[in-house]
Motif scaffolding. Sequence first.
Motif, PDB file in Angstrom:
ATOM      1  N   ASP A 142       0.838  -1.189   0.000  1.00 30.67           N
ATOM      2  CA  ASP A 142       0.000   0.000   0.000  1.00 30.67           C
ATOM      3  C   ASP A 142       0.881   1.250   0.000  1.00 30.67           C
ATOM      4  O   ASP A 142       2.096   1.164   0.168  1.00 30.67           O
ATOM      5  N   VAL A 143       0.249   2.366  -0.252  1.00 33.77           N
ATOM      6  CA  VAL A 143       0.950   3.644  -0.334  1.00 33.77           C
ATOM      7  C   VAL A 143       0.575   4.439   0.908  1.00 33.77           C
ATOM      8  O   VAL A 143      -0.593   4.747   1.135  1.00 33.77           O
ATOM      9  N   LEU A 144       1.583   4.759   1.717  1.00 32.47           N
ATOM     10  CA  LEU A 144       1.322   5.431   2.992  1.00 32.47           C
ATOM     11  C   LEU A 144       1.113   6.926   2.799  1.00 32.47           C
ATOM     12  O   LEU A 144       0.512   7.587   3.645  1.00 32.47           O
ATOM     13  N   GLY A 145       1.622   7.456   1.712  1.00 31.26           N
ATOM     14  CA  GLY A 145       1.506   8.892   1.481  1.00 31.26           C
ATOM     15  C   GLY A 145       2.398   9.263   0.325  1.00 31.26           C
ATOM     16  O   GLY A 145       2.936   8.390  -0.370  1.00 31.26           O
ATOM     17  N   GLN A 146       2.562  10.564   0.155  1.00 31.72           N
ATOM     18  CA  GLN A 146       3.373  11.053  -0.948  1.00 31.72           C
ATOM     19  C   GLN A 146       4.468  11.955  -0.417  1.00 31.72           C
ATOM     20  O   GLN A 146       4.302  12.656   0.577  1.00 31.72           O
ATOM     21  N   SER A 147       5.581  11.921  -1.121  1.00 35.77           N
ATOM     22  CA  SER A 147       6.708  12.784  -0.774  1.00 35.77           C
ATOM     23  C   SER A 147       6.384  14.226  -1.153  1.00 35.77           C
ATOM     24  O   SER A 147       5.371  14.505  -1.810  1.00 35.77           O
ATOM     25  N   GLY A 148       7.262  15.129  -0.796  1.00 33.52           N
ATOM     26  CA  GLY A 148       7.088  16.531  -1.144  1.00 33.52           C
ATOM     27  C   GLY A 148       6.902  16.754  -2.630  1.00 33.52           C
ATOM     28  O   GLY A 148       6.173  17.646  -3.052  1.00 33.52           O
ATOM     29  N   ASP A 154       5.998   3.859  -0.124  1.00 34.66           N
ATOM     30  CA  ASP A 154       5.412   2.523  -0.217  1.00 34.66           C
ATOM     31  C   ASP A 154       5.673   1.710   1.032  1.00 34.66           C
ATOM     32  O   ASP A 154       6.739   1.816   1.642  1.00 34.66           O
ATOM     33  N   ARG A 155       4.677   0.893   1.333  1.00 33.13           N
ATOM     34  CA  ARG A 155       4.851  -0.080   2.414  1.00 33.13           C
ATOM     35  C   ARG A 155       4.493  -1.461   1.888  1.00 33.13           C
ATOM     36  O   ARG A 155       3.535  -1.615   1.137  1.00 33.13           O
ATOM     37  N   PHE A 156       5.254  -2.452   2.324  1.00 34.15           N
ATOM     38  CA  PHE A 156       4.965  -3.843   1.997  1.00 34.15           C
ATOM     39  C   PHE A 156       4.777  -4.585   3.310  1.00 34.15           C
ATOM     40  O   PHE A 156       5.656  -4.545   4.180  1.00 34.15           O
ATOM     41  N   ARG A 157       3.622  -5.241   3.447  1.00 36.39           N
ATOM     42  CA  ARG A 157       3.351  -6.009   4.661  1.00 36.39           C
ATOM     43  C   ARG A 157       3.412  -7.494   4.350  1.00 36.39           C
ATOM     44  O   ARG A 157       2.877  -7.954   3.342  1.00 36.39           O
ATOM     45  N   LEU A 158       4.053  -8.211   5.248  1.00 32.19           N
ATOM     46  CA  LEU A 158       4.225  -9.656   5.079  1.00 32.19           C
ATOM     47  C   LEU A 158       3.840 -10.318   6.385  1.00 32.19           C
ATOM     48  O   LEU A 158       4.074  -9.769   7.458  1.00 32.19           O
ATOM     49  N   GLY A 159       3.281 -11.511   6.269  1.00 33.42           N
ATOM     50  CA  GLY A 159       2.945 -12.259   7.472  1.00 33.42           C
ATOM     51  C   GLY A 159       1.645 -11.785   8.075  1.00 33.42           C
ATOM     52  O   GLY A 159       1.090 -10.736   7.709  1.00 33.42           O
ATOM     53  N   GLU A 160       1.159 -12.571   9.017  1.00 33.41           N
ATOM     54  CA  GLU A 160      -0.152 -12.318   9.607  1.00 33.41           C
ATOM     55  C   GLU A 160      -0.081 -12.255  11.121  1.00 33.41           C
ATOM     56  O   GLU A 160      -1.103 -12.178  11.790  1.00 33.41           O
ATOM     57  N   GLY A 161       1.121 -12.344  11.662  1.00 36.36           N
ATOM     58  CA  GLY A 161       1.238 -12.472  13.110  1.00 36.36           C
ATOM     59  C   GLY A 161       0.782 -11.227  13.854  1.00 36.36           C
ATOM     60  O   GLY A 161       0.730 -10.134  13.287  1.00 36.36           O
ATOM     61  N   PRO A 162       0.441 -11.382  15.128  1.00 34.58           N
ATOM     62  CA  PRO A 162      -0.077 -10.262  15.911  1.00 34.58           C
ATOM     63  C   PRO A 162       0.985  -9.219  16.282  1.00 34.58           C
ATOM     64  O   PRO A 162       0.640  -8.060  16.547  1.00 34.58           O
ATOM     65  N   LEU A 163       2.246  -9.596  16.312  1.00 38.26           N
ATOM     66  CA  LEU A 163       3.288  -8.598  16.607  1.00 38.26           C
ATOM     67  C   LEU A 163       3.512  -7.718  15.383  1.00 38.26           C
ATOM     68  O   LEU A 163       3.382  -8.182  14.243  1.00 38.26           O
ATOM     69  N   GLN A 164       3.854  -6.467  15.610  1.00 39.86           N
ATOM     70  CA  GLN A 164       4.026  -5.509  14.512  1.00 39.86           C
ATOM     71  C   GLN A 164       5.504  -5.111  14.437  1.00 39.86           C
ATOM     72  O   GLN A 164       5.995  -4.364  15.286  1.00 39.86           O
ATOM     73  N   PHE A 165       6.188  -5.662  13.445  1.00 40.20           N
ATOM     74  CA  PHE A 165       7.624  -5.410  13.279  1.00 40.20           C
ATOM     75  C   PHE A 165       7.825  -4.503  12.063  1.00 40.20           C
ATOM     76  O   PHE A 165       7.386  -4.837  10.961  1.00 40.20           O
ATOM     77  N   TRP A 166       8.507  -3.399  12.264  1.00 44.70           N
ATOM     78  CA  TRP A 166       8.736  -2.420  11.195  1.00 44.70           C
ATOM     79  C   TRP A 166      10.207  -2.372  10.809  1.00 44.70           C
ATOM     80  O   TRP A 166      11.088  -2.389  11.680  1.00 44.70           O
ATOM     81  N   VAL A 167      10.461  -2.278   9.515  1.00 42.80           N
ATOM     82  CA  VAL A 167      11.816  -2.014   9.015  1.00 42.80           C
ATOM     83  C   VAL A 167      11.695  -0.872   8.017  1.00 42.80           C
ATOM     84  O   VAL A 167      10.976  -0.994   7.013  1.00 42.80           O
TER      85      VAL A 167
END
Length: 381
Positions: A142-148, A154-167
């Motif tokens: 998904d697209v989180l927003g736009q640059s200036g 862009d964000r890519f989400r993988l997995g379904e687990g309840p913990l939220q890990f960000w890189v």
Amino acid sequence: MQIDAALPSGRIRVLDATDSGGIRLSLPADEGTPFLCWYCFEATGPANLFRRFVIENASDSLRGRLPNRNGDSHQWNGAGPVASYDGIDWFRLDHAFDGRAFSFWHTPRQERVFYAKFPPVWPAHEAAQRDRLASLPGARHDVLGQSGQGRTIDRFRLGEGPLQFWVIARQHPSETQGAYFLDGLAERLALPDADSRALLAAATLHIVPNVNPDGWTAGQTRATPAGVNLNREWNSAAPAAEVAAVRAAMEASGVDVSLDCHADNELPFLFIWPSENVPSWTADRRRPFDLFEATWAAANPDLIPGRAYPGGCPAQADLSMGWNWIGERFPQALSILLEQTFKDVSERPDPVTGWSIPRARALGRSVIAPLLAEARRRATA
Ligand SMILES: [Zn+2]
């Protein structure tokens, strides 16, 4: 000698290129800021003819050094440029710094050569990385927003687990090591690998590969083309659009682990560091970090534990920096700063490549181990 910096991520100013034995160059600073050090250009001239490049204003960058950085190991010492004939395979060149100018030299086998501070990320690579992340099993883009300037965050989400890990990577556009790190992480996630599967069962992984696409396109060192250092925007009531987009998505998902990928110009090692000294910090938050670091070091010998900023972490954390803001906003989170190197790991030097694309990728493949260890620790805590 023809020098072209009008390429994606290109950066150099040509003062005089008539004598290939003394090509005079300078570095333009990021507009409206003192930040300069990134360079990337293509030079075309006779093969087998000695070339010497002299960046005459290199020392201007030393005025903006971080605190506790008074030693000789500044960014122009021990940081030979990378060169490439095809823009893909890179090798290091010899170099010298005389207190003012940084010079490097090369007798090329071919007419056309790319020179840069570290391998740039070409647009084709950027697109391929997005495709690779989007095609991982179960990936949601998904697209989180736009640059200036209107580019997507862009964000890519993988997995379904309840913990939220960000890189997240590349708030600072010249720190392309973060892109190559994510290539390695994506490679590992594509494998039918028991640890990757276990991680994605326990956690949802949120990957934001490029927080500063405008700066990357323009060949900036640390800022956006509007002169904003995104990693000083996080605590603002009205931050730059790029940070606002990532911050809002973190607020929506929550954060259990965050890894913010950077690279340090000066240090001949890699390090990670927790958001120590944020106001909500408590001593018991150190243990998960120590486990993370030890697990990662066991999985990748280039990460030598116990390293950090020279002089240590400031007693007052700067909450305008992403990793500190995250550590304060989500006190239960393990918020980590990753700094790769532009030079090499001094205990494990590779004189041909220094710190390189393959080694950054290997680091990315190996991060599954500490992420999984943290997921398991949380499951049993
Ligand atoms: Zn950085």
